[in-house]
Design an enzyme around this catalytic site. Sequence first.
Site, PDB file in Angstrom:
ATOM      1  N   GLY A  45       0.776  -1.229   0.000  1.00  0.00           N
ATOM      2  CA  GLY A  45       0.000   0.000   0.000  1.00  0.00           C
ATOM      3  C   GLY A  45       0.808   1.278   0.000  1.00  0.00           C
ATOM      4  N   HIS A  46       2.127   1.184  -0.119  1.00  0.00           N
ATOM      5  CA  HIS A  46       2.972   2.383  -0.044  1.00  0.00           C
ATOM      6  C   HIS A  46       3.961   2.381  -1.194  1.00  0.00           C
ATOM      7  CE1 HIS A  46       6.005   5.166   1.777  1.00  0.00           C
ATOM      8  NE2 HIS A  46       4.903   5.690   2.294  1.00  0.00           N
ATOM      9  N   PHE A  47       3.723   2.865  -2.280  1.00  0.00           N
ATOM     10  CA  PHE A  47       2.577   3.525  -2.875  1.00  0.00           C
ATOM     11  C   PHE A  47       1.965   2.620  -3.933  1.00  0.00           C
ATOM     12  CE2 PHE A  47       5.138   7.063  -1.326  1.00  0.00           C
ATOM     13  CZ  PHE A  47       4.210   7.855  -0.706  1.00  0.00           C
TER      14      PHE A  47
END
Length: 142
Positions: A45-47
């Site tokens: 989730g990053h990124f």
Amino acid sequence: MKFEEIISKLPYLKPFLFVDEIIHIDENGVEGIFTFDENLEFYKGHFKDNPVTPGVILTETMAQIGLVCLGIFLLDTTYKNETVIALTSNEIEFLKPVFPTEKVTVVSEKMYFRFGKLKCKVLMKNQKGEVVCSGTIAGMIV
């Protein structure tokens, strides 16, 4: 104290252990390495579609190698008992991104160790030898 013994005394387990190897350690500092596995959960989730290692994880890696490993070494030669270094402050400047599968080297230089507080200048380099982040990290004996 052997490098493997220091790592075994760290109060962390995978997936939150960010020390693969200690290259050098003495009373003035430490150098160690870590490779960021592309399957670490935070990359999902990053990124989105462009995973980058979060700054807080880079800071944690610098703290584990540059402060806690050095603290364990210093405490073993000073206190001879089971104690832990807890992070109290940090000031880190981020210069370049660190991507999944990158191997980084953390180099720490002791600024002082007195009254139960350890403070170090710490920097992280990528495989090209470029500094990706640097600053100071301090911790207390707990």
